[in-house]
Design a protein around this motif. Structure first.
Motif, mmCIF file in Angstrom:
data_model
loop_
_atom_site.group_PDB
_atom_site.id
_atom_site.type_symbol
_atom_site.label_atom_id
_atom_site.label_comp_id
_atom_site.label_asym_id
_atom_site.label_seq_id
_atom_site.Cartn_x
_atom_site.Cartn_y
_atom_site.Cartn_z
ATOM 1 N N ASN A 298 -43.884 -18.581 -18.278
ATOM 2 C CA ASN A 298 -43.138 -19.144 -19.404
ATOM 3 C C ASN A 298 -41.773 -18.487 -19.554
ATOM 4 N N VAL A 299 -41.744 -17.172 -19.325
ATOM 5 C CA VAL A 299 -40.464 -16.468 -19.402
ATOM 6 C C VAL A 299 -39.515 -16.984 -18.341
ATOM 7 N N LEU A 300 -40.045 -17.218 -17.159
ATOM 8 C CA LEU A 300 -39.195 -17.668 -16.067
ATOM 9 C C LEU A 300 -38.593 -19.040 -16.346
ATOM 10 N N GLU A 359 -28.987 -7.468 -15.717
ATOM 11 C CA GLU A 359 -29.351 -6.705 -16.923
ATOM 12 C C GLU A 359 -30.229 -7.529 -17.843
ATOM 13 N N HIS A 360 -29.968 -8.821 -17.888
ATOM 14 C CA HIS A 360 -30.823 -9.677 -18.708
ATOM 15 C C HIS A 360 -32.251 -9.650 -18.197
ATOM 16 N N LEU A 361 -32.385 -9.698 -16.865
ATOM 17 C CA LEU A 361 -33.722 -9.633 -16.279
ATOM 18 C C LEU A 361 -34.401 -8.314 -16.602
ATOM 19 N N GLN A 362 -33.580 -7.267 -16.663
ATOM 20 C CA GLN A 362 -34.157 -5.964 -16.969
ATOM 21 C C GLN A 362 -34.644 -5.907 -18.414
ATOM 22 N N GLN A 363 -33.863 -6.551 -19.301
ATOM 23 C CA GLN A 363 -34.293 -6.567 -20.706
ATOM 24 C C GLN A 363 -35.594 -7.324 -20.886
ATOM 25 N N LEU A 364 -35.746 -8.411 -20.099
ATOM 26 C CA LEU A 364 -36.974 -9.186 -20.214
ATOM 27 C C LEU A 364 -38.136 -8.526 -19.514
ATOM 28 N N GLU A 365 -37.876 -7.389 -18.872
ATOM 29 C CA GLU A 365 -38.899 -6.660 -18.116
ATOM 30 C C GLU A 365 -39.430 -7.469 -16.947
ATOM 31 N N VAL A 366 -38.603 -8.349 -16.412
ATOM 32 C CA VAL A 366 -38.962 -8.994 -15.156
ATOM 33 C C VAL A 366 -38.779 -7.984 -14.027
ATOM 34 N N VAL A 367 -37.776 -7.127 -14.183
ATOM 35 C CA VAL A 367 -37.636 -5.991 -13.264
ATOM 36 C C VAL A 367 -37.691 -4.724 -14.114
ATOM 37 N N ARG A 368 -38.218 -3.678 -13.523
ATOM 38 C CA ARG A 368 -38.263 -2.408 -14.245
ATOM 39 C C ARG A 368 -37.715 -1.331 -13.340
ATOM 40 N N PRO A 369 -36.960 -0.394 -13.900
ATOM 41 C CA PRO A 369 -36.454 0.686 -13.052
ATOM 42 C C PRO A 369 -37.613 1.571 -12.606
ATOM 43 N N LEU A 391 -43.185 -9.218 -10.978
ATOM 44 C CA LEU A 391 -43.871 -10.498 -10.906
ATOM 45 C C LEU A 391 -44.654 -10.617 -9.622
ATOM 46 N N ASP A 392 -45.656 -11.438 -9.697
ATOM 47 C CA ASP A 392 -46.414 -11.773 -8.502
ATOM 48 C C ASP A 392 -45.813 -13.039 -7.902
ATOM 49 N N HIS A 393 -45.957 -13.204 -6.592
ATOM 50 C CA HIS A 393 -45.333 -14.361 -5.962
ATOM 51 C C HIS A 393 -45.862 -15.671 -6.502
ATOM 52 N N SER A 394 -47.133 -15.690 -6.814
ATOM 53 C CA SER A 394 -47.710 -16.935 -7.324
ATOM 54 C C SER A 394 -47.043 -17.354 -8.624
ATOM 55 N N GLN A 395 -46.682 -16.378 -9.444
ATOM 56 C CA GLN A 395 -46.026 -16.713 -10.709
ATOM 57 C C GLN A 395 -44.677 -17.356 -10.457
ATOM 58 N N ILE A 396 -43.945 -16.846 -9.467
ATOM 59 C CA ILE A 396 -42.612 -17.381 -9.185
ATOM 60 C C ILE A 396 -42.731 -18.816 -8.677
ATOM 61 N N MET A 397 -43.667 -19.027 -7.750
ATOM 62 C CA MET A 397 -43.802 -20.370 -7.197
ATOM 63 C C MET A 397 -44.240 -21.353 -8.263
ATOM 64 N N GLU A 398 -45.144 -20.915 -9.109
ATOM 65 C CA GLU A 398 -45.629 -21.805 -10.167
ATOM 66 C C GLU A 398 -44.503 -22.147 -11.131
ATOM 67 N N ALA A 399 -43.676 -21.146 -11.437
ATOM 68 C CA ALA A 399 -42.564 -21.391 -12.363
ATOM 69 C C ALA A 399 -41.586 -22.382 -11.773
ATOM 70 N N LEU A 400 -41.333 -22.249 -10.452
ATOM 71 C CA LEU A 400 -40.372 -23.135 -9.827
ATOM 72 C C LEU A 400 -40.843 -24.581 -9.834
ATOM 73 N N GLN A 401 -42.147 -24.748 -9.726
ATOM 74 C CA GLN A 401 -42.652 -26.127 -9.701
ATOM 75 C C GLN A 401 -42.321 -26.853 -10.982
ATOM 76 N N LYS A 402 -42.414 -26.116 -12.078
ATOM 77 C CA LYS A 402 -42.237 -26.777 -13.370
ATOM 78 C C LYS A 402 -40.849 -26.559 -13.958
ATOM 79 N N TYR A 403 -39.981 -25.862 -13.245
ATOM 80 C CA TYR A 403 -38.665 -25.559 -13.788
ATOM 81 C C TYR A 403 -37.867 -26.860 -13.919
ATOM 82 N N PRO A 404 -37.296 -27.137 -15.094
ATOM 83 C CA PRO A 404 -36.573 -28.410 -15.258
ATOM 84 C C PRO A 404 -35.258 -28.409 -14.484
#
Lengths: 419, 581
Positions: A298-300, A359-369, A391-404
């Protein structure tokens, strides 16, 4: 239909006590007898109620207490002290709370006087002076018992359990916890004074019992509900068909406890309105989908295209470097390679813009230092700090499928780094 | 005149009325007979004389204190007043109010005779006068320290002060020196007690209830069985020291539940009986417990309090005790000090323990110290040399009970109450002796067995004897660990997750894996089983639930999919639990 809402919300959200919790008869009896013996005979005891989260430990205790206090002489004699490991994080605070709840003589109004040492000495003196036949018994309820075992020296636990094993004021110490290994946390002296009585609340429902419980939760009482035709229609619509059963089975497989069931039922209940007075299977399906959706996906969905591309670039870096951490510069290089080779639709972003997206991605904790302290101290330059993708790869692929309106070349790039 | 609620900072000016009436040469004070208080720029002056009731600044502006002036004096250029304090209704603790026996009037004040409040106050804290009516009520005298004479109080509102509502509300511009203690209402004489019940507790009825009452850990018998030798040794040691009037140290060790504290108490009881019969000189007995203190230095405070009833800070208490044990006193009695849980009195410099073991070595100390701890080698392990040498070599070690001794203990407790079958008792004793030899454990299991017998008996009137089945059920309950049952009762996804954890461990050959790796296995396993694979959030939630029960050991959940997972149960147990499905 307002009464429906009130009635069911009361049941689901406000933790209204059922008449008798199902499936826990023996535990109920055990606890009831124990507390009755403390209240009536003045016999000191200690017991631990252990069970996973949401299985009804606090509810069991409250049911037993309600039943016990229904007898008038128990109500007048039993003193109660309710402590919670999350609220009383230290023995000092816990002592003040005990003294306040027992209204001992060093309390004026709501304020407890004296230092920690004085409070402890005062309480121990008060409990020591009592005896089995003439003092009012005290019931100590310790929620999140395992947190009390982390206090310094476990002094509070030692003292409470010591009182329960001495010829002093009769006390009953009831601890509630979800850790199965709680006894290992106790020091040997404290463990020796504990009576090792454990009441385990393990949910052992079968699926058919679960279905019945769902129906019972949504069932409106025929006798007390004012609008009988509405009630009858409502109860009639609660029959379980194939799709409903499938959804509930999925939920049951995930978790058996009642707290998450209530969350699901609340989501359904929120759809009931004047225009929509009954529950339909479609409601259940929607609610289930809402609750079981992946949070990060959902975040993605809310990211910009640039940020999404950065995430895909990081995914490829993970594949290439086998999970090693990377920094912004590496991600940017990967992204530039994509732009040069394949991209027609994307603008060639400058590094500062990319850094802002990062930096936005870092704030959302999609990436962490990798090293949080160094990130705050900002010793290295920002572009060269190592981060990891969360993130796990499955999450990325799933997000892309539904990304408008995702550009096709981005989607293709996500599927394969080389193609 | 209109009254404004403005916070006008009006200063009060205090002046003596007239010349001093008398002069005390010793104290160098002057006594006056009246005091004039006037507000800045206002014509009106309040006159206060001896015997008038006044309001004094309290904790906040709405709750001033009430007092009666007994003397007005000036000393060292400071104006002071001696007063008799009164307590308002709100300041009396609720349980004292209950002694009154009726509802107090909200304006009622009570005569306060606690010696804890200073009678001398700084005149600058006086606000105003007040009228007090003594109403014709019965004189209620309570038995506690605070004498209570109900008196009605009437507030005198000063109409002429226009700038502020009442003089109580003007905040002081000049800082007030609180000569009065800031909390004169601290209940210094609070007596610790738990309220007593209206009906007495029910006495045990049937034989089983009687057995249960006797088997409770708290009903310690007069003389402990199986500890006769230890009793004799400690008795001889203490008796010899007390008779000779010398001091000494003894160290008693043993695992929990072996009767150390109970034996020492028994020794003291018999010595006290002997001293009542004048066979042994009289002595003081003091007991402190390391766990019942918040800080090791509180030991001094507690010892001093129990010896002399004085309250002092730790440092002062240490100094006083040092003086007491170093100097010869007339007709001094021996003191026997029991220190329980000695290891908690450890500090880095070990001065508490040093003092405790040094005082007995003084010639005039007459202090006998008995220390109890759990480990036999405590002195060697945690004490520095000089402390360990002062502790000395008089040591005694209490061994864990053997099964015969446990059996004897239970039999002597039951003492002709027929409640247990022979072999049931044997089973309990053997089981507990094999594990820990802890008498408390044994007694608790027997008690639980009696409860089970009572509940499961078909005829509630005649439950019969406690048999093997009851005892085995009790043992099962109290010795089991519920891991296997918990795994069996877990949901399908949680069980699959555990299975994938095992598979991943086997694949990696390690005892640790990240959640991401386990997730891959989990999703593969779901497809094999024909179930819909869970989303990442659902799998994370299942993992968290298992971690909360401590079936798995997890890293903090902020690491998300990268957290490492370990098993808290052995792999065989997991397989056994999952196989039995």
């Amino acid at each position: 239909h307002l009464q429906v809402q009130t009635l069911l919300r009361e049941r689901l959200c406000h933790q209204q006590l059922p008449q008798r919790p199902e499936g826990v008869d023996s535990q109920h009896k055990h606890l009831m007898e124990l507390l009755k013996r403390t209240a009536v005979h003045g016999e000191s005891n200690s017991v631990l109620i252990i069970g996973p989260r949401g299985t009804g430990k606090t509810q069991l205790l409250r049911c037993v207490l309600a039943e016990l206090l229904a007898e008038e002489d128990v109500d007048k004699t039993l003193l109660q002290v309710h402590l919670n490991g999350l609220l009383q994080t230290d023995d000092r605070i816990a002592l003040k709370e005990i003294t306040r709840q027992l209204s001992l003589e060093n309390v004026v109004g709501d304020q407890v006087f004296g230092s920690f040492a004085e409070n402890l000495a005062f309480l121990l003196e008060a409990l020591k002076k009592g005896d089995r036949s003439s003092s009012r018994p005290v019931l100590f309820i310790l929620d999140e018992f395992d947190l009390f075992a982390h206090h310094k020296n476990q002094t509070l636990l030692y003292n409470l359990l010591d009182v329960s094993q001495s010829a002093q004021t009769p006390v009953a110490v009831v601890g509630l916890t979800c850790r199965l290994d709680v006894l290992e946390l106790l020091e040997k002296r404290v463990k020796s004074r504990f009576s090792h009585r454990q009441i385990h609340l393990l949910p052992s429902l079968s699926f058919s019992q679960y279905l019945q419980a769902v129906q019972a939760q949504l069932h409106l009482p025929d006798t007390t509900f004012p609008d009988t035709t509405f009630c009858y229609d409502w109860n009639a619509s609660l029959k379980v068909d194939k799709s409903v059963e499938a959804v509930l089975l999925r939920h049951f497989n995930s978790t058996k406890d009642f707290r998450s069931l209530h969350r699901l039922l609340m989501a359904i209940l929120c759809r009931v309105s004047v225009n929509n007075p009954t529950i339909k299977p479609a409601d259940l399906l929607d609610a289930s989908r809402l609750l079981s959706a992946d949070a990060m996906t959902n975040v993605l969905h809310g990211l910009s295209i640039l940020e999404l591309c950065l995430v895909i670039a990081m995914k490829h870096l993970n594949d290439i470097y086998d999970g090693e951490p990377f920094n912004l510069q590496m991600v940017y290089n990967e992204f530039k390679r994509f732009l040069q080779r394949k991209s027609n639709s994307l603008y060639n972003f400058e590094l500062p813009v990319v850094m802002k997206a990062f930096e936005h991605l870092q704030q959302l904790e999609v990436v962490r230092p990798v090293d949080a302290a160094a990130a705050v101290a900002a010793r290295a330059q920002r572009e060269y700090q190592l981060v990891r993708l969360m993130l796990d790869h499955s999450q990325i692929m799933e997000a892309l499928q539904k990304y408008p309106q995702c550009p096709t070349d981005v989607k293709q790039w996500a599927a394969s780094a080389f193609g | 005149m209109a009254r404004y609620l403005t916070r006008n900072r009006l200063r009060r000016i205090y002046k003596w009325g007239g010349f001093p009436v008398s002069h005390d040469r010793k104290l160098k004070t002057d006594e006056y007979d009246s005091l004039h208080i006037s507000l800045e720029d206002l014509p009106r002056t309040t006159v206060i004389t001896n015997g008038q009731y006044i309001l004094i600044e309290g904790v906040d502006d709405d709750h001033p204190y009430v007092a009666k002036v007994t003397k007005l004096i000036e000393s060292d250029k400071k104006k002071k007043a001696l007063v008799q304090w009164f307590a308002r209704v709100g300041e009396v603790p609720p349980n004292k109010l209950k002694l009154l026996g009726r509802e107090p009037h909200p304006q009622e004040i009570f005569y306060y005779e606690g010696p804890t409040c200073e009678d001398e106050i700084d005149v600058e804290s006086i606000l105003n006068t007040v009228q007090v009516h003594q109403s014709l009520l019965d004189d209620l005298r309570s038995s506690s320290d605070e004498e209570e004479e109900p008196q009605e109080e009437e507030e005198e509102e000063e109409e002429e002060f226009c700038a502020s509502q009442a003089s109580m509300r003007t905040p002081r511009k000049t800082p007030v020196k609180k000569a009065t203690p800031t909390t004169p209402r601290t209940p210094r004489h609070a007596t610790p007690s738990i309220p007593s019940r209206s009906l007495p507790a029910r006495q045990p009825g049937s034989a089983l209830e009687e057995a249960r009452a006797r088997l409770h850990v708290s009903s310690v018998p007069e003389s402990l069985p199986c500890r006769e030798q230890e009793f004799q040794d400690i008795y001889n040691f203490v008796e010899s020291k007390v008779m000779d009037g010398t001091g000494g140290c003894m160290y008693i060790s043993g695992v929990p539940g072996t009767g150390k504290t109970a034996t020492v108490h028994e020794v003291i009881r018999s010595l006290q009986r002997a001293s009542d019969a004048d066979d042994v000189p009289a002595f003081n007995f003091i007991e402190i417990n390391g766990m019942k203190m918040t800080d090791p230095h509180q030991a001094y405070v507690q010892i001093l309090q129990k010896l002399t009833g004085q309250k002092a800070t730790p440092d002062h208490a240490a100094a006083l005790l040092e003086k007491r044990f170093s100097h010869a006193g007339p007709k001094k009695e021996s003191t026997v000090l029991l220190v329980d849980e000695l290891d908690l009195l450890w500090t880095r410099k070990q001065n508490v323990m040093y003092n405790l073991f040094d005082w007995p070595t003084r010639r005039h100390g007459r202090l006998v110290v008995l220390t109890i701890a759990n480990t036999m080698d405590l002195p060697e392990r945690i004490m520095i040399n000089r402390v360990a040498s002062r502790l000395g070599l008089t040591r005694m070690s209490f061994q864990p009970y053997s099964f015969k001794q446990l059996q004897q203990i239970i039999m002597s407790r039951l003492n002709k109450v027929k409640a247990f079958e022979e072999d049931a008792l044997q089973l309990v004793s053997r089981k507990v002796a094999a594990l820990s030899g802890d008498a408390r454990r044994c007694l608790d299991i027997c008690r639980r067995a009696t409860e089970i017998c009572e509940h499961t008996s078909l005829d509630p009137g005649a439950p019969g004897l406690v048999g093997m089945s009851h005892v085995m059920q009790a043992l099962d309950e109290m010795f089991s660990s519920a891991y296997v049952t918990a795994i069996r009762c877990a949901s399908v996804q949680e069980q699959l997750f555990l299975r994938s954890v095992l598979m991943e461990f086997r694949r990696l050959g390690l005892e640790e894996a990240t959640f991401q790796q386990v997730l891959v296995q989990h999703q593969a396993l779901c497809r094999v089983e024909g179930l819909q694979p869970p989303s990442v959030s659902e799998a994370l939630a299942a993992c968290q639930r298992l971690g909360a029960c401590r079936l798995l050991l997890l890293e903090p959940s902020r690491l998300g999919v990268l957290q490492r997972v370990r098993l808290n149960v052995s792999q065989d147990d997991v397989l056994y639990a999952l196989k039995a499905e």
